[in-house]
Each structure stands twice: as structure tokens, then as C-alpha cells.
Design a protein around this motif. Structure first.
Motif, mmCIF file in Angstrom:
data_model
loop_
_atom_site.group_PDB
_atom_site.id
_atom_site.type_symbol
_atom_site.label_atom_id
_atom_site.label_comp_id
_atom_site.label_asym_id
_atom_site.label_seq_id
_atom_site.Cartn_x
_atom_site.Cartn_y
_atom_site.Cartn_z
ATOM 1 N N GLN A 123 0.827 -1.207 0.000
ATOM 2 C CA GLN A 123 0.000 0.000 0.000
ATOM 3 C C GLN A 123 0.863 1.259 0.000
ATOM 4 N N ARG A 180 -2.606 0.723 -6.197
ATOM 5 C CA ARG A 180 -3.360 0.804 -4.944
ATOM 6 C C ARG A 180 -4.536 -0.166 -4.962
ATOM 7 N N ASP A 181 -5.224 -0.269 -6.091
ATOM 8 C CA ASP A 181 -6.327 -1.227 -6.197
ATOM 9 C C ASP A 181 -5.829 -2.643 -5.930
ATOM 10 N N ASP A 184 -5.002 -3.197 -2.218
ATOM 11 C CA ASP A 184 -6.208 -3.355 -1.401
ATOM 12 C C ASP A 184 -6.859 -4.719 -1.622
ATOM 13 N N ALA A 187 -5.279 -7.051 0.752
ATOM 14 C CA ALA A 187 -5.775 -6.890 2.120
ATOM 15 C C ALA A 187 -7.065 -7.673 2.313
#
Length: 220
Positions: A123, A180-181, A184, A187
């Protein structure tokens, strides 16, 4: 026959491993460009080491499918067609999705901090546009999870497949919020695995593979 002491053998081995890691990263991030020919002598000079460990590292990358030799000239990056990438992603889905279903609910508590740290690294790297750091953490994350399935050959096979495709579209991921996508998505996948939700982990891994495949082959 040349006799090396154990310390000398270790030094040569260490240099080869370091050269392999650095050249692989340069290939995957696009620093070593498809279409150009690179010699072991040229890269050795850039890395500040002797030619032998660099040549051995490049031969290892040939065996891994990242480089191909050009007779009497050097090596170049293996270029893949969209059909090749599609085949690799089909194999990855067949291998990785069932493995992660088995891992769901079985992630050792001792591994959770390291996996969460890898997600956090991805991230931060995504926000900073740091592609090499992102790709290294991404690779470690997926291979660590696969290792929990208990099949060493599976980890090795997927590692090679990932490396063969990462040089395609890595630049696109770094633009438009793609990194970033992707971070995530990792995560969410980790949360599902820790919660023991195999179906959710299966769906998220499938979606992640489809997403990255589409980024790598936008015109297919």
C-alpha cells in the motif's frame, strides 16, 4: 581444476544470487527492456562485479523463461504474446485458487504480522509509485501464502509463472491507481483467509487474477 576454499565458493554463490535477484528485478520492472540485447560484460560493469556470477545469473534466468540467448551477442528479454499470458493465467488459476482454499483458516498466528506487513508495504509503495518495492512485496505475499499449502514445487512453479508475466503491464499498474487497487485486493484476500472463509478467498483470488490479466492485456 581450480580449487576454491569454502569462503571463496560462498562468495561466488552469494554474488550469483545477488546478481540474479537484481537482474530479475530489472527485467520485471522493465528497466531491462524487451527488444534490446544485453551482454554479461555490460551488466557486470553496471553492477560492479565480475562477469562470471552475472553470466551464471543470466543463464539461470534463461532457464526460468525470462531471458533468451542471442548467439554471440548476449541475452534479451523473452517477449510473450497475449495468448501466452492468457495460458499462464489459466495455469495460475488452476494452481493458486485451490491452494488458497486449503490455506483458509490455517494461517499460523505467527505468520499474520508478516503478511499484514507485506500488505502495508504494498500500500505504501503504491501510494509512492515505487514499483520495484511493490512487486517484491507482492511476490513475497503470494508465495508465502502458497507455501502454507505445504507444496514446495507449487511455490516454485507459481513463482516462475509470476515472473514471466510481471514485465508485461507492470508499468500500467503503476498508473491510474492500479497499484493501490491491487494492494487493497491483497488486504481483502488476507482477511478472508484469516477468517477461514474459503469461498470468499476463492472469489477474491479469482477476481485478482482476472484484474491483473486484464491490466496486462488491455487489448485482448
Amino acid at each position: 581444476m581450480v580449487n576454491l576454499t569454502s569462503s571463496e565458493r560462498l562468495s561466488v554463490s552469494s554474488l550469483r544470487e545477488q546478481a540474479h535477484r537484481m537482474i530479475r528485478t530489472a527485467v520485471v520492472t522493465g528497466e531491462i527492456r524487451p527488444g534490446r540485447i544485453y551482454s554479461a560484460l555490460q551488466l557486470a560493469a553496471q553492477l560492479g562485479v565480475s562477469v562470471t556470477p552475472v553470466r551464471e545469473a543470466m543463464l539461470e534466468l534463461v532457464r526460468e523463461g525470462l531471458l533468451e540467448p542471442v548467439r554471440n551477442r548476449g541475452y534479451r528479454v523473452v517477449e510473450l504474446a497475449d495468448a501466452d499470458i492468457a495460458e499462464i493465467y489459466e495455469i495460475r488459476e488452476l494452481l493458486e485458487v485451490p491452494a488458497l482454499i486449503r490455506v483458509a483458516g490455517r494461517v499460523p498466528a505467527a505468520e499474520e504480522p508478516r503478511l499484514r506487513a507485506l500488505v502495508a508495504t504494498m500500500q505504501r509503495a503504491a501510494d509512492d509509485g515505487d514499483l520495484p518495492t511493490f512487486l517484491e512485496a507482492d511476490r513475497d505475499f503470494h508465495l508465502t501464502l502458497l507455501a502454507l499449502a505445504g507444496n514446495r514445487r507449487l511455490v516454485e512453479m507459481v513463482g516462475l509463472l509470476r515472473d514471466q508475466t510481471r514485465l508485461y503491464g507492470a508499468g500500467q499498474l503503476a498508473h491510474g491507481g492500479g497499484l493501490r487497487d491491487s494492494a487493497d485486493q491483497h488486504a481483502g484476500l488476507l482477511d478472508a483467509l484469516l477468517a477461514g472463509d474459503g469461498e470468499r478467498a476463492r472469489d477474491l483470488m479469482h477476481e485478482h487474477l482476472v484484474y491483473t490479466h486484464d491490466v496486462l492485456t488491455p487489448d485482448s
